[in-house]
Enzyme design. Structure first.
Site, mmCIF file in Angstrom:
data_model
loop_
_atom_site.group_PDB
_atom_site.id
_atom_site.type_symbol
_atom_site.label_atom_id
_atom_site.label_comp_id
_atom_site.label_asym_id
_atom_site.label_seq_id
_atom_site.Cartn_x
_atom_site.Cartn_y
_atom_site.Cartn_z
ATOM 1 N N CYS A 2 0.757 -1.690 0.146
ATOM 2 C CA CYS A 2 0.026 0.300 0.131
ATOM 3 C C CYS A 2 1.152 1.405 -0.119
ATOM 4 C CB CYS A 2 -0.749 0.111 1.309
ATOM 5 S SG CYS A 2 -2.378 -1.312 1.668
ATOM 6 N N ARG A 27 4.969 0.923 -5.961
ATOM 7 C CA ARG A 27 5.097 -0.158 -4.793
ATOM 8 C C ARG A 27 4.493 -1.108 -4.615
ATOM 9 N NH1 ARG A 27 6.773 2.999 -0.358
ATOM 10 N NH2 ARG A 27 5.370 1.728 0.840
ATOM 11 N N TRP A 74 -2.997 -2.798 -1.741
ATOM 12 C CA TRP A 74 -2.500 -3.617 -2.513
ATOM 13 C C TRP A 74 -3.538 -4.775 -1.006
ATOM 14 C CZ3 TRP A 74 0.357 -8.213 -0.144
ATOM 15 C CH2 TRP A 74 1.224 -8.075 -1.144
ATOM 16 N N ASN A 100 -1.626 1.886 5.862
ATOM 17 C CA ASN A 100 -1.054 0.755 5.446
ATOM 18 C C ASN A 100 -0.568 0.880 6.725
ATOM 19 O OD1 ASN A 100 0.926 -0.191 4.182
ATOM 20 N ND2 ASN A 100 2.788 1.913 3.276
ATOM 21 N N GLY A 101 -0.389 -0.996 6.324
ATOM 22 C CA GLY A 101 0.154 -1.649 7.047
ATOM 23 C C GLY A 101 -0.865 -3.294 7.202
ATOM 24 N N GLU A 487 19.947 -14.930 -8.434
ATOM 25 C CA GLU A 487 19.571 -13.381 -8.962
ATOM 26 C C GLU A 487 19.103 -13.295 -9.792
ATOM 27 O OE1 GLU A 487 18.720 -10.912 -7.475
ATOM 28 O OE2 GLU A 487 18.379 -9.341 -8.873
ATOM 29 N N LYS A 491 15.239 -12.608 -10.768
ATOM 30 C CA LYS A 491 15.303 -11.419 -12.064
ATOM 31 C C LYS A 491 13.877 -11.947 -12.709
ATOM 32 C CE LYS A 491 16.098 -9.419 -9.898
ATOM 33 N NZ LYS A 491 16.343 -8.633 -8.993
ATOM 34 N N GLU A 494 10.665 -12.850 -11.642
ATOM 35 C CA GLU A 494 10.029 -11.933 -11.033
ATOM 36 C C GLU A 494 9.254 -10.714 -12.100
ATOM 37 O OE1 GLU A 494 11.784 -8.852 -8.211
ATOM 38 O OE2 GLU A 494 13.077 -9.218 -8.815
ATOM 39 N N HIS A 510 21.795 -34.865 -8.523
ATOM 40 C CA HIS A 510 21.408 -35.676 -7.793
ATOM 41 C C HIS A 510 19.904 -35.148 -7.646
ATOM 42 C CE1 HIS A 510 25.133 -36.266 -5.632
ATOM 43 N NE2 HIS A 510 25.460 -34.648 -6.299
ATOM 44 N N LYS A 607 6.872 -3.307 -3.942
ATOM 45 C CA LYS A 607 9.005 -2.745 -4.313
ATOM 46 C C LYS A 607 8.947 -2.579 -2.911
ATOM 47 C CE LYS A 607 12.252 -0.610 -5.484
ATOM 48 N NZ LYS A 607 12.872 -2.050 -6.080
HETATM 49 O O1 M6R Z 1 13.443 -3.711 -0.060
HETATM 50 P P1 M6R Z 1 14.286 -5.199 -0.190
HETATM 51 O O2 M6R Z 1 15.784 -4.208 0.096
HETATM 52 O O3 M6R Z 1 14.603 -4.440 1.649
HETATM 53 O O4 M6R Z 1 13.405 -5.962 0.249
HETATM 54 C C1 M6R Z 1 13.735 -7.533 -0.302
HETATM 55 C C2 M6R Z 1 13.068 -7.660 -1.330
HETATM 56 O O5 M6R Z 1 11.529 -7.489 -1.217
HETATM 57 C C3 M6R Z 1 13.789 -7.306 -2.359
HETATM 58 O O6 M6R Z 1 14.835 -7.685 -3.117
HETATM 59 C C4 M6R Z 1 12.549 -8.066 -3.646
HETATM 60 O O7 M6R Z 1 13.586 -8.907 -3.898
HETATM 61 C C5 M6R Z 1 12.875 -7.713 -4.906
HETATM 62 N N1 M6R Z 1 11.804 -6.864 -6.211
HETATM 63 C C6 M6R Z 1 13.737 -8.105 -5.923
HETATM 64 O O8 M6R Z 1 13.839 -7.585 -7.522
#
Ligand code: M6R
Length: 612
Positions: A2, A27, A74, A100-101, A487, A491, A494, A510, A607
């Site tokens: 949110c 976000r 959200w 928010n929360g 990583e 990516k 996502e 394995h 985000k």
């Molecule tokens: O704001 P943060 O670095 O704590 O966020 C951690 C993860 O939520 C963040 O890295 C997430 O995995 C990203 N969307 C990756 O691209």
């Protein structure tokens, strides 16, 4: 997650609020809404869907109010719908709230309020808040601003969970109350106006002067003042903090997407993050830290705790710290760490990484570590973010605002910060390691090599076009390359929604090799000279079984063996993850573009993950 925006000033609030919400879109959200104080009382305009849909709501253009609150939701409690969207009003339509929360005890509060005659029109946890405020306000003897504040405080003391709240009341068109607990909120100070937002970039074009609010501090905002109160409502003074980021750093600057822009900002982000900390012929300095040789020698363990991409940066950091300083280092996912009673004591150093500095699990893990007596160090990209207010020490990456949900420049900035931090530890420990001088030099040369890597990596676009319709893509690597494979795989899933898995290449036999069949795509990261033959022979095994391969390497490989090879520049083996991730960032980006997806705002993701 949110997003919250608020405005109190002399201009019409509604366009400013909607504009602010648009800047918070990154976000992640599913519905949006605003509420302003009009002559007739509180207006409320909200709906499921995009922020821009608000423009087509009946009456939105007739709003005249110069004070208002706004929200992108959200969904957590209750599906995305108009009824569940914020703002929420109390039954008498006196108080308007955005939140928010998560309110953990909302069921219990709802039942109590039901018994008192309150009715609920949404499935949200939030709707209890305006009604609770109303309940306490009616009991208040003082029907003035202090009574309003007292009612908000009484309501907040019943809430369990996390909240950032903006509250308006139809009786007080010249004031708004804000409060936060474990959820982000900043106040931007303007000329005869004040702005409120979940994060700085959303209101950066209006002001660079911000008040940072701590947990359970209250603020009564008027057009030209911000009066703060502690948790017991004693008045407190606060100074504004000026933020260096400029408004254009939160714009796309001619790039099609924020993600692409941020990938291309990596040379500057690395330069800025290294900044004045490291020079070729002098010791690495961290003015923020006062660690002595004695202290570092007595550390029994370093924990690096984070989520998602930040955790992947931690894996690279572990490699650096262990290699340069020989201190045992463990990396853990924050949501696991906090619930497994980790073995920590006052001799443990716990490092928390978070781009946003607002990730709920990471902050909770930090609080736990502090309770257990550990020293805590936060690495974040956002000045004044919640994590910096909890940690004993804070270090900033200087990547500039990262808007795209998929983290790119924040990751490489975190990795370079770990490289300089490891050197600082090693030099403080007086470790006799001749490779440190070389590493320093290699760090200083890195931005230029990133520029070269960006150029070469564009070649990945053709391969992306060939494989964008795949259902599964596998990523392999050994040693430090395995962390990059992880990583790269994160990516891809996502932003392209392709099922992606990463494995240590040696683990193939394995189990995972059973999944390899004719035509499957495998990405191999091969930069570790010492593991070169082993990595190549693992990749050979998948080729034999019909896999198409994309290889990221700085080694001299026989290009004919593979479908596509991206030859990145050579660098220090500790730094290679910063270069080898770049073609993988672009690979994901171009696949998502081929699929016509919204690269910056992937589905279901946010985000800043401010709830657990
Ligand atoms: O704001 P943060 O670095 O704590 O966020 C951690 C993860 O939520 C963040 O890295 C997430 O995995 C990203 N969307 C990756 O691209």
């Amino acid at each position: 997650m949110c997003g919250i925006v608020g405005y109190i000033g002399t201009q019409k609030a509604s366009p400013i609020l909607i504009n602010g919400l648009i800047r918070l879109e990154y976000r992640g959200y599913d519905s949006a809404g605003i509420s302003t104080i009009e002559k007739e009382g509180l207006s409320i305009m909200k709906d499921q869907g995009r922020v821009k849909n608000l423009y087509s709501l009946d009456g939105i253009n007739n709003l005249e109010g110069t004070i208002g609150i706004a929200h992108t939701r959200w969904a957590t409690h209750g599906k995305p719908s108009k009824e569940n969207s914020h703002p929420h009003l109390d039954n008498s339509k006196t108080f308007g709230v955005v939140h928010n929360g998560i309110i953990e005890n909302y069921n219990e509060l709802r039942e109590n309020l039901n018994k008192k005659g309150y009715t609920f029109y949404s499935e949200t946890d939030t709707e209890v808040i305006p009604n609770l405020i109303h309940y306490y306000y009616t009991k208040e003897a003082k029907k003035d601003l202090s009574g309003f504040l007292q009612a908000v405080k009484n309501a907040c003391s019943e809430l369990k969970g996390s909240f950032a709240l903006e509250i308006i009341c139809k009786h007080y068109p010249d004031n708004m109350i804000v409060v936060r607990k474990d959820s982000p909120l900043v106040i931007g100070k303007g000329e005869n106006e004040n702005y409120i937002s979940s994060d700085i970039p959303a209101i950066l074009s209006f002001t660079k002067n911000f008040y940072l609010i701590n947990d359970l501090e209250y603020c009564i905002l008027s057009r030209n003042n911000a009066q703060f109160y502690d948790k017991d409502l004693n008045p407190i003074k606060k100074e504004t903090k000026s933020i260096e980021w400029n408004a254009s750093s939160a714009e796309k600057d001619g790039f099609e997407d924020y993600m692409l822009k941020e990938i291309y900002e990596q040379p500057i982000a690395i330069r800025e993050t290294v900044g004045a900390r490291l020079f070729e012929n002098s010791k690495c300095t961290f003015d923020e830290l006062n660690f002595t040789k004695e202290y570092l020698k007595n550390i029994n363990k370093i924990y690096i705790v984070a989520c998602g991409t930040a955790m992947h940066a931690g894996l690279v950091g572990k490699n650096m710290i262990e290699k340069l300083c020989r201190i045992q280092t463990e990396v853990d996912v924050a949501s696991e760490f906090r619930y497994r009673n980790p073995l920590i004591d006052e001799k443990t150093l716990c490092i928390f990484i978070s781009q946003s500095g607002e990730t709920a699990d990471t902050i909770a893990a930090l609080k736990l570590s502090k309770e257990k007596g550990a020293k805590t160090l936060a690495i974040t990209n956002v000045i004044g973010s919640s994590i910096t207010r909890e940690a004993d020490y804070s270090l900033y990456t200087h990547a500039g605002p990262e808007i795209a949900v998929a983290s790119t420049k924040a990751y490489t900035s975190q990795v370079i910060l770990f490289a300089t931090l490891s050197i600082y530890f090693a030099e403080t420990l007086e470790v006799n390691n001749s490779s440190i001088a070389t590493l320093k030099n290699d760090i200083l040369e890195l931005p230029k090599k990133i520029e070269d890597t960006l150029k070469i990596s564009e070649n990945v676009k053709d391969f992306a076009k060939q494989v964008y319709q795949e259902k599964d893509i596998f990523f392999l690597g050994r040693g430090i390359d395995e962390t990059v494979a992880r990583e790269g795989s994160l990516k891809l899933k996502e932003i392209s929604y392709i099922h992606a898995e990463s494995y240590p290449a040696g683990e193939l036999k394995h189990g995972p090799i059973a999944l390899i069949e004719n035509g499957i795509t495998v990405v191999g990261v091969v930069t570790d000279k010492d593991l070169l033959e082993k990595s190549v022979s693992n990749i050979q095994e998948v080729i034999t079984r019909g896999a198409k391969t994309l290889i990221i390497t700085n080694q001299n490989l026989d290009d004919k063996m593979f479908n596509e090879v991206i030859n990145i520049p050579c660098t220090n083996s500790l730094l290679s993850p910063i270069l080898s991730i770049i073609p993988l960032q672009l690979f994901s980006y171009y696949i998502a573009k081929e699929k016509g997806l919204d690269v910056d705002k992937p589905r279901n993701l946010a985000k800043s993950v401010t709830v657990e």
